[in-house]
Every structure is written in structure tokens, then in C-alpha cells.
Design a protein around this motif. Structure first.
Motif, PDB file in Angstrom:
ATOM      1  N   LEU A 131       0.827  -1.207   0.000  1.00 15.85           N
ATOM      2  CA  LEU A 131       0.000   0.000   0.000  1.00 15.85           C
ATOM      3  C   LEU A 131       0.862   1.259   0.000  1.00 15.85           C
ATOM      4  N   LYS A 132       2.027   1.181   0.668  1.00 18.40           N
ATOM      5  CA  LYS A 132       2.932   2.337   0.712  1.00 18.40           C
ATOM      6  C   LYS A 132       3.726   2.484  -0.581  1.00 18.40           C
ATOM      7  N   GLN A 133       3.624   1.488  -1.439  1.00 14.26           N
ATOM      8  CA  GLN A 133       4.342   1.515  -2.715  1.00 14.26           C
ATOM      9  C   GLN A 133       3.424   1.860  -3.881  1.00 14.26           C
ATOM     10  N   GLY A 134       2.212   2.283  -3.561  1.00 14.89           N
ATOM     11  CA  GLY A 134       1.298   2.736  -4.603  1.00 14.89           C
ATOM     12  C   GLY A 134       0.387   1.670  -5.183  1.00 14.89           C
ATOM     13  N   VAL A 135       0.456   0.441  -4.666  1.00 10.01           N
ATOM     14  CA  VAL A 135      -0.428  -0.619  -5.166  1.00 10.01           C
ATOM     15  C   VAL A 135      -1.805  -0.446  -4.535  1.00 10.01           C
ATOM     16  N   LYS A 136      -2.823  -0.402  -5.359  1.00  5.58           N
ATOM     17  CA  LYS A 136      -4.192  -0.239  -4.869  1.00  5.58           C
ATOM     18  C   LYS A 136      -4.781  -1.608  -4.529  1.00  5.58           C
ATOM     19  N   VAL A 137      -5.398  -1.673  -3.360  1.00  9.32           N
ATOM     20  CA  VAL A 137      -6.012  -2.917  -2.890  1.00  9.32           C
ATOM     21  C   VAL A 137      -7.452  -2.623  -2.488  1.00  9.32           C
ATOM     22  N   GLU A 138      -8.387  -3.375  -3.047  1.00 12.19           N
ATOM     23  CA  GLU A 138      -9.766  -3.305  -2.568  1.00 12.19           C
ATOM     24  C   GLU A 138     -10.036  -4.580  -1.781  1.00 12.19           C
ATOM     25  N   CYS A 139     -10.535  -4.412  -0.583  1.00 20.27           N
ATOM     26  CA  CYS A 139     -10.849  -5.544   0.283  1.00 20.27           C
ATOM     27  C   CYS A 139     -12.360  -5.759   0.239  1.00 20.27           C
ATOM     28  N   ILE A 140     -12.766  -6.865  -0.372  1.00 20.99           N
ATOM     29  CA  ILE A 140     -14.182  -7.171  -0.550  1.00 20.99           C
ATOM     30  C   ILE A 140     -14.606  -8.175   0.515  1.00 20.99           C
ATOM     31  N   LEU A 141     -15.498  -7.769   1.395  1.00 18.48           N
ATOM     32  CA  LEU A 141     -15.979  -8.608   2.483  1.00 18.48           C
ATOM     33  C   LEU A 141     -17.413  -9.026   2.179  1.00 18.48           C
ATOM     34  N   VAL A 142     -17.668 -10.324   2.221  1.00 22.20           N
ATOM     35  CA  VAL A 142     -18.991 -10.838   1.872  1.00 22.20           C
ATOM     36  C   VAL A 142     -19.648 -11.426   3.111  1.00 22.20           C
ATOM     37  N   ASP A 143     -20.705 -10.784   3.554  1.00 18.52           N
ATOM     38  CA  ASP A 143     -21.476 -11.242   4.714  1.00 18.52           C
ATOM     39  C   ASP A 143     -22.362 -12.409   4.294  1.00 18.52           C
ATOM     40  N   ASP A 144     -22.049 -13.601   4.834  1.00 18.13           N
ATOM     41  CA  ASP A 144     -22.827 -14.792   4.476  1.00 18.13           C
ATOM     42  C   ASP A 144     -23.823 -15.166   5.581  1.00 18.13           C
ATOM     43  N   CYS A 145     -24.291 -14.137   6.292  1.00 16.81           N
ATOM     44  CA  CYS A 145     -25.408 -14.298   7.234  1.00 16.81           C
ATOM     45  C   CYS A 145     -25.101 -15.267   8.375  1.00 16.81           C
ATOM     46  N   GLY A 146     -24.020 -14.991   9.073  1.00 13.70           N
ATOM     47  CA  GLY A 146     -23.706 -15.772  10.258  1.00 13.70           C
ATOM     48  C   GLY A 146     -24.587 -15.370  11.427  1.00 13.70           C
ATOM     49  N   THR A 147     -24.365 -16.005  12.573  1.00  7.42           N
ATOM     50  CA  THR A 147     -25.220 -15.776  13.740  1.00  7.42           C
ATOM     51  C   THR A 147     -24.485 -15.072  14.885  1.00  7.42           C
ATOM     52  N   ASP A 148     -23.233 -14.677  14.667  1.00  6.03           N
ATOM     53  CA  ASP A 148     -22.488 -14.000  15.737  1.00  6.03           C
ATOM     54  C   ASP A 148     -22.327 -12.518  15.394  1.00  6.03           C
ATOM     55  N   ASN A 149     -21.357 -11.859  16.028  1.00  9.45           N
ATOM     56  CA  ASN A 149     -21.170 -10.410  15.854  1.00  9.45           C
ATOM     57  C   ASN A 149     -20.084 -10.060  14.842  1.00  9.45           C
ATOM     58  N   SER A 150     -19.782 -10.963  13.941  1.00  5.34           N
ATOM     59  CA  SER A 150     -18.700 -10.735  12.980  1.00  5.34           C
ATOM     60  C   SER A 150     -18.890  -9.447  12.183  1.00  5.34           C
ATOM     61  N   ILE A 151     -20.076  -9.215  11.663  1.00  5.05           N
ATOM     62  CA  ILE A 151     -20.300  -8.057  10.791  1.00  5.05           C
ATOM     63  C   ILE A 151     -20.234  -6.749  11.574  1.00  5.05           C
ATOM     64  N   SER A 152     -20.725  -6.755  12.793  1.00  5.01           N
ATOM     65  CA  SER A 152     -20.603  -5.551  13.626  1.00  5.01           C
ATOM     66  C   SER A 152     -19.138  -5.208  13.862  1.00  5.01           C
ATOM     67  N   ILE A 153     -18.332  -6.230  14.090  1.00  5.13           N
ATOM     68  CA  ILE A 153     -16.896  -6.031  14.288  1.00  5.13           C
ATOM     69  C   ILE A 153     -16.259  -5.509  13.002  1.00  5.13           C
ATOM     70  N   VAL A 154     -16.632  -6.079  11.879  1.00  5.12           N
ATOM     71  CA  VAL A 154     -16.100  -5.645  10.581  1.00  5.12           C
ATOM     72  C   VAL A 154     -16.437  -4.181  10.337  1.00  5.12           C
ATOM     73  N   GLU A 155     -17.686  -3.799  10.556  1.00  6.59           N
ATOM     74  CA  GLU A 155     -18.105  -2.412  10.329  1.00  6.59           C
ATOM     75  C   GLU A 155     -17.342  -1.448  11.223  1.00  6.59           C
ATOM     76  N   ALA A 156     -17.113  -1.841  12.473  1.00  6.20           N
ATOM     77  CA  ALA A 156     -16.371  -0.979  13.404  1.00  6.20           C
ATOM     78  C   ALA A 156     -14.920  -0.825  12.959  1.00  6.20           C
ATOM     79  N   ILE A 157     -14.318  -1.912  12.487  1.00  7.96           N
ATOM     80  CA  ILE A 157     -12.925  -1.858  12.026  1.00  7.96           C
ATOM     81  C   ILE A 157     -12.801  -0.963  10.798  1.00  7.96           C
ATOM     82  N   ILE A 158     -13.722  -1.124   9.856  1.00  7.94           N
ATOM     83  CA  ILE A 158     -13.689  -0.305   8.638  1.00  7.94           C
ATOM     84  C   ILE A 158     -13.842   1.176   8.994  1.00  7.94           C
ATOM     85  N   ASP A 159     -14.785   1.495   9.889  1.00 10.02           N
ATOM     86  CA  ASP A 159     -14.980   2.891  10.303  1.00 10.02           C
ATOM     87  C   ASP A 159     -13.717   3.429  10.963  1.00 10.02           C
TER      88      ASP A 159
END
Length: 324
Positions: free
Chosen positions: A28-56
Motif C-alpha cells: 500500500l505504501k508503494q502505490g499498489v491499490k487494494v480493494e478488500c471485498i468482504l462478503v457477509d454470508d449471514c452468520g449468527t455472531d457479531n462478525s459483521i458488527s466487528i467488521v463495520e467498526a474496524i472499517i470505520d
């Protein structure tokens, strides 16, 4: 641009470390662009809440690297790992896609290492990294299986069948155009999707390069899918994998390469033998189901070296039938 695709399903204890390893990539520091695609597959725990907080948190950081972007996609119901990877691939904007399991971690220079090799070998469809393993709370150690670094051109499938290239979909930098052009999607509803996908990919690839560097840290955890002890479930799905591999060979006009059939049928008969020895009733049912698959009879024309397998399985299943 590189598209890193991460399916999310019940990984609340691991997803933060996984995402931090993506956000810390040296490329990333060398100018390479990276898109991180996260796919929510409808789990039953707090994974997505954690993901959203990390992204923010990452996006609000004053030192945020503009070369890293996030996309969070949502399935409307649980569809499985294959579907999640397909969803990510479909929307990916990168020249290359890179699959990551959400409980694993990338080395800091993972993408830098793989993309540097891709620049040296622009005609390669895939760049593969080495990996090591770790258990919860423990240090990484060498993987039980290690492939040799090298360049495999022309006979890529031969290198794969010889065990020189791993089966897993993760830790492989793959040209998206190659996947789309050849319709190389993951089979939905299949437990061992990597075994089918990798076989198909290497049947059609013309050049694959394997790095000597460790780029991926693979978590061994008791609850993960590949550690479940349901022999019957695994055998049933592997049986389907073998049948779909055969269908792919015929569908792409590769039936003149008898090595492919030896590879498929050796694995199939070994599966039937193991299943029969561990559970005679299930072994017989598996054998009967196998005979219903397309290409069963055609495959035997290409298998003179493994006639012993055929005879053994048929005699054993005949005996099991008598016992019933």
C-alpha cells in the motif's frame, strides 16, 4: 488493483486480526491499490458488527492509506463459502483476485511478494505463495506440506497432480480475466469446493508460478469445516467432486489426457475403499450412488491401470450386499 476477497461467517474471534493484516500490507505504501471485498454470508455472531467498526476506525484514521478501500456486501441468506467467493469475484475491480479465509492472516509483504512475481511473469495466470500454520495463541510453525517454488508452464495440470501446487483456493493471486473467460466459478452447495475449483483451474492454466516465500498464516482450529469428523458427509461431497471433475474433462475436450482419469479414479476408488472399511452400509450406498453419476461407464475405458481398484470395490460391495 488487487481484489482481496474475504467471506465472513461466524468468525468474530478472528476477523479483526485478519483485516489488520490486510490493512498493514507493505504494498500500500508503494502505490499498489487494494480493494478488500468482504462478503457477509449471514452468520449468527457479531462478525459483521466487528467488521463495520474496524472499517470505520480505519477510514477515520488520519494516517489512512488511500490505496486501500473496503466493500462490504451482504447475502440475504446463508449460501456458503463458494457463493461468497463468487459474489466477491463478480464485483471485483482488480486485475487479480486473492481469496482469504476470514480466520487466517496475511504476512505483511504478502501482496508485495506475489505482485512482484506477477510483474516478472506477466503471462502467468496464477501466482502461489507458501504458507505456515498456527493454533490459537501459538506461534506459527512450518506447514505439514510444503510445495516447491518454481515456474510451471505448459503442463500445469501435471505439476498439480504431482503435488507441486496446493489444492487450496486461498493464498493464490489469480487473474480475474482468466477466471471469467473460462467460467471458473466455485460450485455452490459443495463442501470441498477447493478440490474441484483447483482441478478445473489447473486443467486450463498455461503458466503458474510458486513463490519460495511464506505469504499466508493458516489457522488450525477445531471448529473449522475441514476439521469436522463427519466421514460420511466428506465422502459424499468428495464423491461429487470426482464426478464433477470427470464432467469438466469431457466438457472441455480433455479426455485424450488419460492422466486426468487416472488421477480422478484413483482418488474415487480410494474413497470408496476407505468408506467401505469404516462403514460397510454407507460404503455400499456410496458405491451405488457413484454408479448413477454421468461418465461412470465412460471413465472405465481410460482406466486399465486401475482395473484392480474396480474389481476390489465391486467384489467388496457385492459381499456387503450379501451381508445385508
Amino acid at each position: 488493483m488487487i481484489s482481496v476477497i474475504i467471506p465472513i461467517y461466524n468468525v468474530e474471534a478472528y476477523i479483526e486480526d485478519c483485516l489488520k493484516s490486510v490493512a498493514s500490507q507493505t504494498c500500500l505504501k508503494q502505490g499498489v491499490k487494494v480493494e478488500c471485498i468482504l462478503v457477509d454470508d449471514c452468520g449468527t455472531d457479531n462478525s459483521i458488527s466487528i467488521v463495520e467498526a474496524i472499517i470505520d476506525r480505519i477510514n477515520e484514521n488520519e494516517d489512512k492509506n488511500e490505496n486501500l478501500t473496503f466493500k462490504l456486501l451482504h447475502h440475504d441468506h446463508n449460501r456458503g463459502l463458494s457463493a461468497a467467493r463468487n459474489t466477491g469475484t463478480d464485483v471485483a475491480q482488480g486485475e487479480y483476485v486473492y481469496f482469504v479465509d476470514s480466520d487466517d492472516i496475511l504476512s505483511l509483504d504478502c501482496i508485495e511478494n506475489l505482485i512482484s512475481i506477477a510483474r516478472i511473469h506477466p503471462d502467468a495466470e496464477m501466482i502461489v505463495g507458501q504458507y505456515d500454520e498456527f493454533f490459537d495463541g501459538e506461534k506459527c510453525h512450518n506447514a505439514r506440506w510444503k510445495q516447491n517454488g518454481g515456474v510451471y508452464a505448459e503442463d500445469v495440470i501435471g505439476a498439480y497432480m504431482a503435488g507441486k501446487i496446493p489444492t487450496t483456493a486461498w493464498n493464490k493471486l489469480v487473474r480475474k480475466e482468466f477466471l471469467i473467460k473460462n467460467n471458473l466459478w466455485f460450485e455452490e452447495g459443495l463442501v470441498h469446493e477447493d478440490a474441484l475449483w483447483s482441478f478445473q483451474v489447473f486443467c486450463l492454466a498455461h503458466k503458474v508460478v510458486v513463490s519460495d516465500e511464506v505469504t499466508y498464516h493458516y489457522l488450525q482450529r477445531p471448529g473449522s469445516l475441514d476439521k469436522q469428523k463427519n466421514m460420511n458427509l466428506h465422502a459424499t461431497h468428495y464423491n461429487r467432486v470426482h464426478s464433477l471433475q470427470a464432467k469438466f474433462v469431457f466438457g472441455h475436450g480433455l479426455q485424450n489426457d488419460t492422466r486426468l482419469f487416472r488421477f480422478i479414479e484413483k482418488a474415487r476408488y480410494q474413497l470408496l475403499t476407505d468408506a467401505s472399511l469404516k462403514d460397510s452400509k454407507f460404503g455400499y450406498e456410496l458405491y451405488c450412488n457413484t454408479r448413477k453419476y454421468p461418465y461412470w461407464s465412460q471413465l472405465h475405458r481410460f482406466m486399465p491401470r486401475y482395473i484392480g481398484y474396480v474389481v476390489y470395490i465391486r467384489m467388496r460391495c457385492w459381499w456387503l450386499k450379501l451381508k445385508r
